[in-house]
Scaffold this active site. Structure first.
Site, PDB file in Angstrom:
ATOM      1  N   ASP A  77     118.982 132.104 178.044  1.00 44.73           N
ATOM      2  CA  ASP A  77     118.600 132.980 179.150  1.00 44.73           C
ATOM      3  C   ASP A  77     118.684 132.189 180.458  1.00 44.73           C
ATOM      4  O   ASP A  77     118.930 130.992 180.453  1.00 44.73           O
ATOM      5  CB  ASP A  77     117.191 133.525 178.931  1.00 44.73           C
ATOM      6  CG  ASP A  77     116.148 132.435 179.061  1.00 44.73           C
ATOM      7  OD1 ASP A  77     116.520 131.243 179.020  1.00 44.73           O
ATOM      8  OD2 ASP A  77     114.971 132.759 179.203  1.00 44.73           O
TER       9      ASP A  77
ATOM     10  N   CYS B 258     112.263 143.418 149.151  1.00 46.68           N
ATOM     11  CA  CYS B 258     112.838 142.365 150.003  1.00 46.68           C
ATOM     12  C   CYS B 258     113.379 141.237 149.121  1.00 46.68           C
ATOM     13  O   CYS B 258     112.740 140.830 148.148  1.00 46.68           O
ATOM     14  CB  CYS B 258     111.759 141.832 150.941  1.00 46.68           C
ATOM     15  SG  CYS B 258     112.366 140.552 152.056  1.00 46.68           S
TER      16      CYS B 258
ATOM     17  N   CYS C  23     114.161 138.156 150.320  1.00 47.61           N
ATOM     18  CA  CYS C  23     114.047 136.860 151.009  1.00 47.61           C
ATOM     19  C   CYS C  23     113.458 135.817 150.055  1.00 47.61           C
ATOM     20  O   CYS C  23     112.891 136.157 149.014  1.00 47.61           O
ATOM     21  CB  CYS C  23     113.202 136.986 152.275  1.00 47.61           C
ATOM     22  SG  CYS C  23     111.423 136.956 152.028  1.00 47.61           S
TER      23      CYS C  23
ATOM     24  N   CYS D 253     109.676 136.465 149.310  1.00 54.12           N
ATOM     25  CA  CYS D 253     109.367 137.580 148.414  1.00 54.12           C
ATOM     26  C   CYS D 253     109.859 137.316 146.992  1.00 54.12           C
ATOM     27  O   CYS D 253     109.289 137.822 146.031  1.00 54.12           O
ATOM     28  CB  CYS D 253     109.952 138.881 148.960  1.00 54.12           C
ATOM     29  SG  CYS D 253     109.048 139.458 150.411  1.00 54.12           S
TER      30      CYS D 253
ATOM     31  N   HIS E 146     110.112 135.642 155.933  1.00 55.27           N
ATOM     32  CA  HIS E 146     110.091 137.062 155.554  1.00 55.27           C
ATOM     33  C   HIS E 146     110.325 137.976 156.762  1.00 55.27           C
ATOM     34  O   HIS E 146     111.192 138.862 156.716  1.00 55.27           O
ATOM     35  CB  HIS E 146     108.762 137.414 154.882  1.00 55.27           C
ATOM     36  CG  HIS E 146     108.586 138.890 154.702  1.00 55.27           C
ATOM     37  ND1 HIS E 146     109.258 139.613 153.729  1.00 55.27           N
ATOM     38  CD2 HIS E 146     107.870 139.805 155.411  1.00 55.27           C
ATOM     39  CE1 HIS E 146     108.944 140.895 153.844  1.00 55.27           C
ATOM     40  NE2 HIS E 146     108.109 141.033 154.851  1.00 55.27           N
TER      41      HIS E 146
HETATM   42 ZN   LIG Z   1     110.578 139.083 152.118  1.00 50.48          ZN
END
Ligand SMILES: [Zn+2]
Length: 395
Positions: free
Chosen positions: A96, A334, A336, A339, A365
């Site tokens: 930025d 999920c 990931c 999870c 997550h």
């Molecule tokens: Zn997850």
């Protein structure tokens, strides 16, 4: 790797403004819609670059200009060879201009004055007065070396009214011309990589000002378009309204970036449905640290998608005692790392004890869910069938 930037339209949704774009940069390609995790201080809190890649992120907002100027300072970044090397991220990066941070400082009553020349603020450690203007912001972003850099702008406060919005818009336009002139002297980073320059549409919540700003930005022939201001991402109803005002003016081949959108997964779905391609937000990692974990299902809804949950709330607060013996993952659908391997009970325990592993696993997550939503949007745009062609004129 090619040393150029371009953006190409790959597929448009047949009935919505949503689209898939390909961004090509010297550090790789990105398919949009894509969420950009934010590395404010040259790191993504509690995530290594390899964790970030595992969440399916291919572009990040790396090292904010304001923070990098304050510490470690540009001398260090330049000596190491730029932000990609400094923070160990080899893929596409946006940075930025520092405009938003100096605006926040001035709003919070810190020592920061913004005038026509630029921003003048006190170094948080040494107390020395630093100056940031259109030219020095671009020079700093060349040392950071991001693939996409932003014109220096004045963020529009939402409480200021029309006169304030108009003043911020006029100043942003004057600074854009100065930013572009500085960039055009050599449109490459300090390390020889092509950089794309995006301008920022301001104008607060006033339709005519937003349209006027969009028209001005487009006349400058920039590589992409940011939509900024305090309201963007903060008030989602106004955010989508503003996108609808300016979208008809925007060319199809340029990337559209709403700055600061992504408080929750549904926010991404809402802006992409209106024709936005990229967005950044610190909320997924900040929410994770504070114990708020995204929870829900990505469902197909008419021609589009939605993020919904059986409880009606698309998050869980992991500190609640109901999770102390809960052996389910945070979000059963999920995939990931967190999870796949850990229960809510374990995360609840880590959070209660303030253990570092909690911050790491919860951030994985939340960022993963944002990218999962982006993957699903790309699939939906690509696969939703086009309407049948209307019968011809033979009656
Ligand atoms: Zn997850």
């Amino acid at each position: 790797m090619s040393n150029h930037y371009n953006s190409t339209l790959i597929k448009k949704h047949p009935r919505l403004p949503a689209r898939v774009m390909r961004i090509t940069t010297p550090h790789g390609e990105v398919l949009t819609p894509s969420f950009m995790p934010v590395g404010t201080r040259a790191m993504l809190n509690y995530l290594t670059p390899s964790d970030v890649l595992d969440t399916n992120s291919h572009i990040i907002l790396g090292g904010n200009t304001y923070h990098m100027l304050c510490t470690p300072g540009m001398e260090v970044i330049e000596k190491i060879g730029g932000m990609h090397r400094f923070m160990g991220w080899s893929k596409t990066m946006l940075t930025d201009s520092g405009g938003f941070q100096v605006f926040s400082l001035s709003e919070k009553g810190s020592v920061c004055i913004i005038d026509e020349e630029g921003a003048h603020f006190k170094h948080p450690i040494t107390g020395k007065i630093l100056h940031l203007n259109a030219e020095s912001s671009i020079q700093t972003q060349k040392i950071i070396g991001a693939d996409i850099i932003m014109a220096f702008d004045q963020c529009t406060p939402e409480a200021g009214g029309r006169e304030t919005a108009l003043a911020a818009l006029d100043r942003t336009h004057r600074w854009l011309i100065r930013s572009k002139a500085e960039h055009d002297k050599n449109p490459q980073s300090a390390y020889g990589f092509k950089q794309a320059l995006f301008g920022i549409i301001q104008g607060g919540s006033f339709r005519d000002l937003r349209e006027q700003s969009a028209e001005f930005i487009l006349q400058q022939d920039l590589d992409g378009i940011g939509i900024g201001g305090e309201v963007i991402g903060f008030d989602m109803q106004k955010t989508v309204e503003i996108i609808d005002w300016v979208r008809p003016l925007l060319p199809e081949n340029k990337i559209r970036y709403t700055m600061g959108v992504g408080l929750q997964p549904q926010d991404l779905i809402d802006v992409v449905g209106r024709g936005i391609d990229i967005f950044d937000c610190v909320a997924p990692t900040r929410n994770a640290r504070h114990g708020t974990l995204y929870y829900g299902e990505i469902v197909e809804r008419d021609d589009w998608i939605a993020f919904e949950s059986d409880t009606g709330v698309t998050k869980i607060l992991i500190k609640k005692s109901q999770y102390a013996k809960d052996d389910q993952p945070i979000m059963p659908s999920c995939d990931c790392y967190t999870c796949k391997h850990f229960s809510r009970a374990y995360l609840h325990y880590l959070f209660k004890e303030g253990l570092i592993a909690y911050f790491h696993l919860s951030s994985i997550h939340n960022v993963h869910v944002m990218q999962k939503v982006c993957v699903k949007m790309r699939e939906r745009i690509t696969n939703v069938p086009s309407p049948p062609a209307k019968a011809g004129g033979e009656g």
